[in-house]
Motif scaffolding. Structure first.
Motif, short mmCIF file in Angstrom:
data_model
loop_
_atom_site.label_atom_id
_atom_site.label_comp_id
_atom_site.label_asym_id
_atom_site.label_seq_id
_atom_site.Cartn_x
_atom_site.Cartn_y
_atom_site.Cartn_z
N ILE A 57 0.85 -1.19 0.00
CA ILE A 57 0.00 0.00 0.00
C ILE A 57 0.88 1.23 0.00
N VAL A 58 0.61 2.12 -0.95
CA VAL A 58 1.34 3.37 -1.08
C VAL A 58 0.38 4.51 -0.78
N THR A 59 0.73 5.40 0.18
CA THR A 59 -0.13 6.56 0.50
C THR A 59 0.29 7.74 -0.34
N ARG A 60 -0.71 8.47 -0.84
CA ARG A 60 -0.46 9.63 -1.67
C ARG A 60 -0.95 10.88 -0.92
N PRO A 61 -0.13 11.93 -0.78
CA PRO A 61 -0.55 13.14 -0.05
C PRO A 61 -1.59 13.95 -0.85
N ALA A 62 -2.30 14.83 -0.12
CA ALA A 62 -3.25 15.72 -0.77
C ALA A 62 -2.52 16.63 -1.75
N GLN A 63 -3.23 17.01 -2.81
CA GLN A 63 -2.64 17.87 -3.83
C GLN A 63 -3.33 19.23 -3.84
N TYR A 64 -2.52 20.31 -3.90
CA TYR A 64 -3.03 21.68 -3.88
C TYR A 64 -2.51 22.41 -5.11
N LYS A 65 -3.16 23.54 -5.40
CA LYS A 65 -2.66 24.43 -6.43
C LYS A 65 -2.91 25.88 -6.00
N THR A 66 -2.03 26.78 -6.43
CA THR A 66 -2.16 28.20 -6.12
C THR A 66 -2.84 28.90 -7.28
N GLU A 67 -3.97 29.64 -6.96
CA GLU A 67 -4.71 30.36 -7.98
C GLU A 67 -4.53 31.87 -7.79
N VAL A 241 -12.03 61.72 -22.40
CA VAL A 241 -10.86 60.98 -21.93
C VAL A 241 -11.33 59.91 -20.95
N GLU A 242 -11.05 58.64 -21.27
CA GLU A 242 -11.44 57.52 -20.41
C GLU A 242 -10.44 57.38 -19.26
N ILE A 243 -10.96 57.31 -18.01
CA ILE A 243 -10.11 57.00 -16.85
C ILE A 243 -10.35 55.55 -16.50
N PRO A 244 -9.36 54.65 -16.74
CA PRO A 244 -9.60 53.21 -16.56
C PRO A 244 -9.80 52.82 -15.10
N ALA A 245 -10.50 51.71 -14.92
CA ALA A 245 -10.65 51.14 -13.57
C ALA A 245 -9.30 50.61 -13.09
N GLN A 246 -9.20 50.48 -11.78
CA GLN A 246 -7.95 49.99 -11.17
C GLN A 246 -8.23 48.64 -10.52
N TYR A 247 -7.29 47.71 -10.72
CA TYR A 247 -7.43 46.34 -10.20
C TYR A 247 -6.20 45.98 -9.37
N SER A 248 -6.38 44.92 -8.53
CA SER A 248 -5.27 44.37 -7.75
C SER A 248 -5.33 42.85 -7.84
N THR A 249 -4.18 42.17 -7.72
CA THR A 249 -4.10 40.70 -7.84
C THR A 249 -3.84 40.09 -6.47
N ILE A 250 -4.66 39.03 -6.11
CA ILE A 250 -4.46 38.31 -4.85
C ILE A 250 -4.21 36.83 -5.17
N LYS A 251 -3.55 36.12 -4.26
CA LYS A 251 -3.26 34.69 -4.42
C LYS A 251 -3.97 33.90 -3.33
N LYS A 252 -4.48 32.69 -3.69
CA LYS A 252 -5.09 31.80 -2.71
C LYS A 252 -4.79 30.35 -3.08
N VAL A 253 -4.70 29.47 -2.04
CA VAL A 253 -4.38 28.04 -2.23
C VAL A 253 -5.67 27.25 -2.13
N VAL A 254 -5.95 26.40 -3.15
CA VAL A 254 -7.18 25.60 -3.17
C VAL A 254 -6.81 24.12 -3.24
N LEU A 255 -7.68 23.24 -2.70
CA LEU A 255 -7.47 21.79 -2.69
C LEU A 255 -7.87 21.20 -4.04
N VAL A 256 -6.93 20.46 -4.68
CA VAL A 256 -7.22 19.79 -5.97
C VAL A 256 -7.71 18.38 -5.74
#
Length: 411
Positions: A57-67, A241-256
């Protein structure tokens, strides 16, 4: 007196032949060998399990990915901006004299042309070839052939104490006698040979009109003058004159995939063992007719690679066509391998033994029973010529010593 001695000789030979239990009704020019029917064996492969199959029997750990997620921090908007009129100075072209044209004479042109003609026609010539002769001859038989029994020497590798074993009785032929008469033979009778005498061509040149004279039209361009003028290019206006919207990027870890267990089957291990099984018991002794040439050492024309004991495809073809048919008649064969004198005696002895073993192993793989084969290596101990250590010899002389031979032996 000579006839009496010949009769006594025949009586002694007849008594000897009866004592040796020689074959009946022998033929002149044939040789015979006494063969013992060998035990017949065959190889069988037996497969045994050396290690049983099992599971682990071989155990396999949980797998995650960063989004990575993009989020809005300020909405888009607009503003107005006044854009003034745009002026520029342009050059305006004014025609002061209209365009016209004039005519010009274009003279004609000439060229040359080559004309070929036959100055001399083809012909032929004849040459006489005399007849040719060559010497020839004709052979006439003046005394017919006969035959006589003859016993060979005892084989050097014979293991029997009986002096009559390991010998061959051959009914040796006495060749006929001939006389040769010289002749003169006509090869080719007199004849003629025809050859071609080629003709030849000549040529001359003549002048021809290439282009007729004509006229061409020459354009006289118009005359213009450039003046400067200021003009409005773009009227005054406004723009959004168009004033564009402003965005920010966040990171989170989810279970695959959550952790899990896996069953792996480890296969069993096996080993194959080859064993010999007796198919038929031998022991019967019989006489067998063999080619007289193979009762003596016959050379197998194997070209061994330098320092190698590996059989090439060509060497295997020679064994299949020269040696295998002899062994399939049921006789036993002695294989002997030799080297030339170059190299040390120890390495040459080892090389010759490995080459003899390579031949016997190949014959066993082709279905020949090992009891029918004897293989020996003699290194440089049995040279056929003067090429021993320290003697300068050609490659052809060395090659005569580098040989592998076979001969039929009693069983």
């Amino acid at each position: 007196m000579k006839k009496l001695l010949f009769s006594i000789s025949l009586l002694m030979f007849g008594a000897s032949a009866i004592a040796q239990d020689l074959p009946t009704n022998p033929e002149p020019g044939k040789c015979y060998v006494r063969c013992k029917t060998p035990d017949v064996w065959k190889n069988e492969d037996v497969t045994i399990e050396t290690k049983a199959a099992y599971k682990k029997i071989v155990t396999r750990p949980a797998q995650y990915k960063t989004e990575t997620e993009r989020v809005l921090v300020q909405e888009a908007s607009k503003t107005l901006k006044i854009v003034p009129a745009v002026y520029e100075t342009r050059d305006v072209v004014v025609v002061v004299k209209e365009a016209s044209y004039a005519l010009e004479v274009v003279p004609g042109s000439f060229g040359s042309e080559t004309v070929s003609y036959t100055a001399k026609q083809d012909a032929s010539a004849l040459k006489a070839i005399p007849a040719t002769f060559s010497p020839d001859s004709q052979t006439i038989e003046i005394k017919p052939a006969s035959a006589v029994w003859q016993m060979s020497d005892k084989a050097p590798d014979c293991q029997s104490d009986d002096p009559n074993d390991c010998r061959y009785w051959c009914y040796k032929p006495i060749p006929a006698q001939f006389v040769t008469v010289a002749l003169t033979k006509l090869n080719v009778d007199a004849h003629t040979v025809k050859t071609n005498v080629p003709g030849f061509d000549k040529s001359y040149k003549k002048t021809v009109v290439a282009k007729e004279p004509t006229t061409r039209q020459i354009t006289i361009p118009e005359v213009t003058k450039v003046v400067k003028k200021t003009v409005m290019v773009t009227p005054p206006t406004t723009k959004v004159v168009e004033i564009p919207a402003q965005y920010s990027t966040i990171k989170k870890v989810v279970l695959v995939k959550d952790a899990w267990a896996e069953e792996v089957t480890v296969p069993a291990q096996y080993k194959t063992v080859t064993k010999e099984v007796l198919v038929q018991k031998g022991g019967l002794t019989t006489w067998k007719e063999v080619d007289c040439a193979i009762t003596q050492n016959s050379v197998l024309p194997i070209n061994w690679n330098l320092g190698s004991a590996t059989l090439t495809p060509e060497a295997k073809r020679i064994i299949d066509t020269r040696l295998l048919p002899v062994l399939k008649t049921g006789v036993a064969v002695a294989i002997e391998s030799h080297t030339d004198s170059r190299g040390s005696k120890t390495s040459n002895q080892d090389l010759s033994e490995r080459r003899a073993l390579a031949v016997t192993n190949y014959l066993i793989s082709k279905g020949i029973n090992s009891s029918k084969l004897t293989g020996n290596g003699y290194g440089e101990n049995r040279l056929t010529n003067r090429c021993s250590d320290g003697v300068s010899c050609t490659e052809r002389e060395h090659r005569a010593n580098r040989r592998t031979t076979f001969r039929v032996i009693n069983q």
